[in-house]
Motif scaffolding. Structure first.
Motif, PDB file in Angstrom:
ATOM      1  N   THR A 279      -8.812  -6.818   4.853  1.00  0.00           N
ATOM      2  CA  THR A 279      -7.455  -6.639   5.393  1.00  0.00           C
ATOM      3  C   THR A 279      -6.977  -5.230   5.016  1.00  0.00           C
ATOM      4  O   THR A 279      -7.569  -4.575   4.143  1.00  0.00           O
ATOM      5  N   LYS A 280      -5.862  -4.818   5.642  1.00  0.00           N
ATOM      6  CA  LYS A 280      -5.299  -3.498   5.346  1.00  0.00           C
ATOM      7  C   LYS A 280      -4.951  -3.412   3.850  1.00  0.00           C
ATOM      8  O   LYS A 280      -5.263  -2.429   3.180  1.00  0.00           O
ATOM      9  N   LEU A 281      -4.333  -4.486   3.339  1.00  0.00           N
ATOM     10  CA  LEU A 281      -3.968  -4.526   1.918  1.00  0.00           C
ATOM     11  C   LEU A 281      -5.220  -4.443   1.043  1.00  0.00           C
ATOM     12  O   LEU A 281      -5.260  -3.708   0.054  1.00  0.00           O
ATOM     13  N   GLY A 282      -6.263  -5.180   1.419  1.00  0.00           N
ATOM     14  CA  GLY A 282      -7.494  -5.204   0.641  1.00  0.00           C
ATOM     15  C   GLY A 282      -8.152  -3.831   0.586  1.00  0.00           C
ATOM     16  O   GLY A 282      -8.576  -3.386  -0.494  1.00  0.00           O
ATOM     17  N   ILE A 283      -8.222  -3.152   1.716  1.00  0.00           N
ATOM     18  CA  ILE A 283      -8.861  -1.826   1.776  1.00  0.00           C
ATOM     19  C   ILE A 283      -8.081  -0.840   0.890  1.00  0.00           C
ATOM     20  O   ILE A 283      -8.651  -0.063   0.135  1.00  0.00           O
ATOM     21  N   HIS A 284      -6.735  -0.935   0.967  1.00  0.00           N
ATOM     22  CA  HIS A 284      -5.862  -0.075   0.164  1.00  0.00           C
ATOM     23  C   HIS A 284      -6.029  -0.402  -1.334  1.00  0.00           C
ATOM     24  O   HIS A 284      -6.213   0.495  -2.164  1.00  0.00           O
ATOM     25  N   ALA A 285      -6.013  -1.697  -1.666  1.00  0.00           N
ATOM     26  CA  ALA A 285      -6.055  -2.120  -3.082  1.00  0.00           C
ATOM     27  C   ALA A 285      -7.389  -1.769  -3.739  1.00  0.00           C
ATOM     28  O   ALA A 285      -7.433  -1.434  -4.916  1.00  0.00           O
ATOM     29  N   LYS A 286      -8.472  -1.850  -2.969  1.00  0.00           N
ATOM     30  CA  LYS A 286      -9.813  -1.637  -3.534  1.00  0.00           C
ATOM     31  C   LYS A 286      -9.936  -0.272  -4.219  1.00  0.00           C
ATOM     32  O   LYS A 286     -10.568  -0.145  -5.262  1.00  0.00           O
ATOM     33  N   THR A 287      -9.294   0.736  -3.643  1.00  0.00           N
ATOM     34  CA  THR A 287      -9.415   2.085  -4.211  1.00  0.00           C
ATOM     35  C   THR A 287      -8.848   2.115  -5.635  1.00  0.00           C
ATOM     36  O   THR A 287      -9.343   2.826  -6.492  1.00  0.00           O
ATOM     37  N   PHE A 288      -7.807   1.329  -5.898  1.00  0.00           N
ATOM     38  CA  PHE A 288      -7.226   1.269  -7.246  1.00  0.00           C
ATOM     39  C   PHE A 288      -8.076   0.372  -8.150  1.00  0.00           C
ATOM     40  O   PHE A 288      -8.374   0.717  -9.283  1.00  0.00           O
ATOM     41  N   MET A 289      -8.446  -0.797  -7.621  1.00  0.00           N
ATOM     42  CA  MET A 289      -9.142  -1.793  -8.443  1.00  0.00           C
ATOM     43  C   MET A 289     -10.503  -1.296  -8.939  1.00  0.00           C
ATOM     44  O   MET A 289     -10.879  -1.531 -10.073  1.00  0.00           O
TER      45      MET A 289
ATOM     46  N   LEU B 118      -3.971  -0.057 -11.706  1.00  0.00           N
ATOM     47  CA  LEU B 118      -3.128  -1.096 -11.109  1.00  0.00           C
ATOM     48  C   LEU B 118      -2.828  -0.768  -9.656  1.00  0.00           C
ATOM     49  O   LEU B 118      -2.638   0.399  -9.291  1.00  0.00           O
ATOM     50  N   VAL B 119      -2.758  -1.798  -8.839  1.00  0.00           N
ATOM     51  CA  VAL B 119      -2.340  -1.659  -7.436  1.00  0.00           C
ATOM     52  C   VAL B 119      -0.819  -1.411  -7.470  1.00  0.00           C
ATOM     53  O   VAL B 119      -0.123  -1.962  -8.334  1.00  0.00           O
ATOM     54  N   PRO B 120      -0.279  -0.557  -6.569  1.00  0.00           N
ATOM     55  CA  PRO B 120       1.149  -0.232  -6.653  1.00  0.00           C
ATOM     56  C   PRO B 120       2.070  -1.461  -6.632  1.00  0.00           C
ATOM     57  O   PRO B 120       1.799  -2.446  -5.941  1.00  0.00           O
ATOM     58  N   ASP B 121       3.146  -1.366  -7.408  1.00  0.00           N
ATOM     59  CA  ASP B 121       4.099  -2.477  -7.548  1.00  0.00           C
ATOM     60  C   ASP B 121       4.597  -2.990  -6.195  1.00  0.00           C
ATOM     61  O   ASP B 121       4.725  -4.193  -5.980  1.00  0.00           O
ATOM     62  N   TYR B 122       4.874  -2.059  -5.289  1.00  0.00           N
ATOM     63  CA  TYR B 122       5.431  -2.432  -3.988  1.00  0.00           C
ATOM     64  C   TYR B 122       4.507  -3.417  -3.258  1.00  0.00           C
ATOM     65  O   TYR B 122       4.952  -4.434  -2.729  1.00  0.00           O
TER      66      TYR B 122
END
Ligand code: AP5
Ligand code: MG
Length: 216
Positions: A43-53, A58-62
């Motif tokens: 998902t869009k969220l997953g692709i974005h979060a993976k770079t942090f994880m 931490l994935v951004p608070d927002y």
């Protein structure tokens, strides 16, 4: 029953959450598991979060607060929840407090699990989990019956991307810096209970059950 489990990576939050939900029939909300599910589905969220994880950050608070707000609106959260790995920053704790007050809910307990870095590193480097049913194993302390296969569903067990030694160290540093201050935050609200996360899995669960049985 509205509960938060706080503690460093590898202390046993996921393991204990699974025992708690079996006994009290409330949903387990692990922000880490929801994020990993999003990565799996690309998902869009997953692709974005993976770079942090992948870097142990931490994935951004927002993003996390949006995800939690949607999850809390699900029917199964009506009678309570066990948060595991959320909140992890002061802004997330403030955000949760607003979400709960909007629905006239309040936290009952914040369970703080503690263990030394030495134990944590040992546990995380030997952790394996089932991507299908979410069961957590450990090659040293809690091994599957059949070599690298889940006892429950037979699926192949995998090692988490962020369980590499250098990422574990980064996650521990971030925990001390960004998440540990939450203990003081919840102590001021008189919600914290401290548990020794170094003892045996079942002993820890028994200690937690004694505390949770007292909640009305
Ligand atoms: P997340 O999935 O929450 O990981 P974590 O907090 O680093 O914790 P772990 O899941 O690694 O450990 P655990 O305490 O659950 O231990 P477990 O029970 O598995 O987060 C991952 C990433 O997602 C973060 O780094 C971040 O990027 C992102 N993220 C998630 N939430 C976020 C948020 N709110 N905000 C921003 N970013 C977020 O046990 C570990 C091992 O030990 C297992 O093998 C287990 O079998 C074994 N074990 C457990 N208890 C015992 C015991 N008592 N004795 C012996 N072995 C034991
Ligand atoms: Mg976990």
């Amino acid at each position: 029953m509205n509960i938060i489990l706080i503690g460093p990576p590898g202390v046993g939050k996921g393991t204990q959450a699974k025992n708690i939900i079996k006994r009290y029939q409330v949903p387990h909300i692990s922000t880490g598991e929801i994020l990993r599910e999003n990565i799996k589905k690309q998902t869009k969220l997953g692709i974005h979060a993976k770079t942090f994880m992948d870097m142990g950050k931490l994935v951004p608070d927002y993003d996390v607060l949006g995800m939690v707000s949607r999850r809390l609106a699900d029917d199964d959260c009506f009678h309570g929840f066990v948060f595991d790995g959320f909140p992890r920053t002061i802004p997330q704790a403030d955000g949760l407090s607003k979400l709960l007050s909007n629905t006239d809910k309040r936290l009952d307990r914040v369970i703080v699990l503690k263990a030394s870095d030495e134990i944590i590193i040992k546990r995380l480097s030997s952790r394996r989990s089932c991507n299908n049913c979410g069961r957590i194993y450990n090659l040293l302390f809690n091994s599957p019956k059949n070599d690298n296969k889940c006892d429950v569903c037979g699926e192949e067990l995998t090692q988490r991307e962020d369980d590499k030694p250098e990422t574990i160290k980064k996650r521990l540093d971030i925990y001390r810096l960004q998440t540990e201050p939450l203990i003081n935050y919840y102590e001021k609200l008189d919600l914290t209970v401290f548990i020794n996360g170094e003892s045996d899995i079942n002993n820890i669960s028994e200690e937690i059950f004694q505390i949770l049985d007292e909640i009305d």
